[in-house]
Design a protein around this motif. Structure first.
Motif, PDB file in Angstrom:
ATOM      1  N   ASN A  82       0.817  -1.220   0.000  1.00 38.15           N
ATOM      2  CA  ASN A  82       0.000   0.000   0.000  1.00 38.15           C
ATOM      3  C   ASN A  82       0.850   1.269   0.000  1.00 38.15           C
ATOM      4  N   GLY A  83       1.917   1.244  -0.781  1.00 39.48           N
ATOM      5  CA  GLY A  83       2.739   2.434  -0.915  1.00 39.48           C
ATOM      6  C   GLY A  83       3.730   2.658   0.204  1.00 39.48           C
ATOM      7  N   LEU A  84       3.842   1.735   1.152  1.00 41.20           N
ATOM      8  CA  LEU A  84       4.777   1.878   2.261  1.00 41.20           C
ATOM      9  C   LEU A  84       5.629   0.618   2.383  1.00 41.20           C
ATOM     10  N   VAL A  85       6.887   0.792   2.756  1.00 39.27           N
ATOM     11  CA  VAL A  85       7.786  -0.336   2.991  1.00 39.27           C
ATOM     12  C   VAL A  85       7.968  -0.470   4.501  1.00 39.27           C
ATOM     13  N   PRO A  86       7.474  -1.533   5.129  1.00 40.83           N
ATOM     14  CA  PRO A  86       7.601  -1.676   6.585  1.00 40.83           C
ATOM     15  C   PRO A  86       9.041  -1.943   6.994  1.00 40.83           C
ATOM     16  N   ALA A 146      11.729   3.567  -9.252  1.00 39.98           N
ATOM     17  CA  ALA A 146      12.986   3.602  -8.508  1.00 39.98           C
ATOM     18  C   ALA A 146      13.594   2.215  -8.466  1.00 39.98           C
ATOM     19  N   ASP A 147      14.894   2.163  -8.621  1.00 42.39           N
ATOM     20  CA  ASP A 147      15.611   0.900  -8.576  1.00 42.39           C
ATOM     21  C   ASP A 147      15.427   0.231  -7.214  1.00 42.39           C
ATOM     22  N   GLY A 148      14.985  -1.029  -7.232  1.00 39.49           N
ATOM     23  CA  GLY A 148      14.809  -1.786  -6.001  1.00 39.49           C
ATOM     24  C   GLY A 148      13.479  -1.587  -5.304  1.00 39.49           C
ATOM     25  N   VAL A 149      12.598  -0.765  -5.878  1.00 42.53           N
ATOM     26  CA  VAL A 149      11.284  -0.512  -5.280  1.00 42.53           C
ATOM     27  C   VAL A 149      10.210  -0.905  -6.283  1.00 42.53           C
ATOM     28  N   GLU A 150       9.253  -1.710  -5.848  1.00 42.98           N
ATOM     29  CA  GLU A 150       8.246  -2.233  -6.762  1.00 42.98           C
ATOM     30  C   GLU A 150       7.244  -1.177  -7.212  1.00 42.98           C
ATOM     31  N   SER A 151       6.750  -0.390  -6.276  1.00 44.33           N
ATOM     32  CA  SER A 151       5.677   0.556  -6.607  1.00 44.33           C
ATOM     33  C   SER A 151       6.196   1.715  -7.439  1.00 44.33           C
ATOM     34  N   PRO A 152       5.432   2.160  -8.435  1.00 47.17           N
ATOM     35  CA  PRO A 152       5.833   3.349  -9.198  1.00 47.17           C
ATOM     36  C   PRO A 152       5.785   4.592  -8.322  1.00 47.17           C
ATOM     37  N   LEU A 153       6.556   5.581  -8.697  1.00 45.47           N
ATOM     38  CA  LEU A 153       6.602   6.845  -7.968  1.00 45.47           C
ATOM     39  C   LEU A 153       5.669   7.846  -8.623  1.00 45.47           C
ATOM     40  N   SER A 154       4.998   8.648  -7.805  1.00 41.74           N
ATOM     41  CA  SER A 154       4.048   9.629  -8.316  1.00 41.74           C
ATOM     42  C   SER A 154       4.776  10.742  -9.060  1.00 41.74           C
TER      43      SER A 154
END
Length: 464
Positions: free
Chosen positions: A216-220, A315-323
């Protein structure tokens, strides 16, 4: 005065609270009912612990298939307890563990034996001690059983139970479970200072920091810090948490509602934003190890047409697209480099970095601005990003005359917060939001002590 019985408490609460809602009661009645309900809860907690202990005793592993849990198709007493009561595994383990320490045994002759923590047991049974305080107490003292003289351990238990129940000579006010945990840890350190070494060795082996999968847009994040590491982090956060005072340029006449200038972020959100600043500063440090010959940098890719029209990035290493907002902020502070890729995936052309403030430019801007330009923000210059006052996409140059320092949060929200920044002969000025300053005056903005000294000196000479 004798403590009320369980039956009396149950009748009092059920009579006074015929419905779930407590909204119809006045303040004093509400507080009194809350005390009664909690007292009833402590009785219930004592019975819960006792029941959990009895189930555990009848489900011993040495009994094998004959044990109660096994006969009911459960692997353990805890699993049986969870199925019976719908509690979590952690709660079940806590009840069973406390029961083992407060359950009275029976001697060969049939006489009742005291529990390992008999003072805790007695206070639980009378409803004077809550389960949270009992767990906090026993968790700290239990490891000392084989290391400390029984008389010293008994004295510590008595003192802590008295503090938790408000029967201590020092205070008639019962201590909270959190206070008991702190007091118990002090007793533990005092009675067995040498025992701290194995604990620290165990903590060293268990220390860690983990990033979980994005949701949900956050990395715990999770893990555990050594106490001295946690202390340093806390002090760092405490030093830079945004104060709730008004910007210094506003006086009482200009500021009608002082509460309105409190930082809109929660403390947790402020800590998040401070951490970003710390990480950015470390990445720029010359002492930071390089990645592929360059300083640690997050690679964000975005199509040229999306960059111009306000599209998403990755972003490299992050699944979710950036706004688009995030992409534009990263472009503003980190610059861009154009890469032309052919239809077959081949790199056809590699451009030079653009819109990126150089290290000498950043040092010059830092000397001028001294920190985040937004009044009231305490983030230092080393943690800030450089913001293009006139966006590069609109022709704004990447030059100190068009760059100012903003912390991550104020950079992210500069287009929506109401704060405005302009450059006047190469010097930044800020305009506060209308709800904060109705005069809408532009004011010089700097936190550089040398610049402030120059200004003060000018006023001083002018006054003379």
């Amino acid at each position: 005065m004798n403590s009320p019985t369980l039956a009396e408490l149950t009748e009092a609460v059920s009579t006074a609270v015929p419905v779930v809602s407590l909204g119809g009661f006045n303040d004093e009645t509400l507080l009194g009912l809350t005390r009664q309900i909690e007292a009833l809860g402590r009785y219930a907690d004592a019975l819960r612990v006792t029941a959990a202990g009895e189930i555990a005793a009848r489900s011993r592993t040495e009994d094998g298939p004959a044990g109660l849990a096994a006969r009911k198709g459960c692997r353990s007493a805890n699993e049986l307890l969870q199925r019976l009561t719908q509690i979590s595994g952690a709660t079940g383990a806590s009840r069973i563990g406390l029961a083992a320490l407060t359950r009275r045994g029976t001697s060969i002759s049939g006489a009742r034996m005291p529990a390992t923590f008999d003072h805790v047991r007695a206070a639980l049974e009378t409803g004077e001690l809550g389960i949270d305080a009992a767990v906090a107490l026993t968790k700290n003292l239990a490891p000392l059983q084989d290391r400390v003289h029984p008389d010293a351990l008994d004295a510590a238990e008595m003192e802590l139970v008295a503090a938790a129940t408000g029967t201590s000579p020092d205070s008639s006010v019962p201590a909270s479970a959190d206070e008991i945990r702190i007091q118990a840890s002090v007793w533990r350190a005092t009675l067995d200072p040498d025992g701290l070494e194995p604990d620290e060795a165990h903590a060293m082996a268990k220390r860690g920091f983990r990033l979980g999968p994005e949701r949900n847009g956050l990395v715990p994040v999770s893990g555990g810090l050594l106490p001295e590491a946690a202390g340093r982090v806390k002090r760092l956060f405490d030093a830079y948490l945004t104060p709730t005072t008004a910007p210094a340029f506003l006086n009482d006449e200009e500021l009608v509602d002082k509460d309105a200038v409190k930082d809109p972020r929660s403390k947790d959100q402020q800590r998040h934003d401070i951490l970003i600043g710390v990480l950015d500063a470390m990445a720029r440090s010359g002492d930071t190890p390089t990645v592929g010959g360059a300083a640690p940098t997050v690679l964000v890719t975005v199509r040229a047409e999306d960059l111009d029209s306000g599209g998403a990035g990755y972003a490299d290493g992050v699944e979710s697209p950036l706004s688009p907002t995030t992409v534009q902020q990263l472009v503003c502070s980190g610059g861009t480099q154009k890469v032309l890729i052919g239809k077959n995936g081949r790199i056809l052309k590699l451009g030079s970095a653009e819109r990126c403030f150089t290290a000498p430019q950043r040092r010059a801007i830092t000397a001028r601005d001294g920190g985040c330009l937004i009044p009231g923000c305490s983030i230092p210059a080393g943690w800030c990003e450089v913001h293009h006052v006139i966006p590069a996409a609109e022709g704004g140059p990447t030059h100190p005359d068009n760059g100012v320092l903003l912390c991550w949060f104020h950079h992210r929200t500069i287009d929506t917060s109401g704060w405005a920044i302009r450059m006047r002969a190469g010097a930044p000025e800020v305009q506060a939001p209308p709800w904060l300053d109705h005069t809408r005056r532009w004011r010089p903005a700097t936190k550089s002590r040398t610049a402030l000294a120059t200004r003060v000196s000018g006023h001083h000479h002018h006054g003379r």
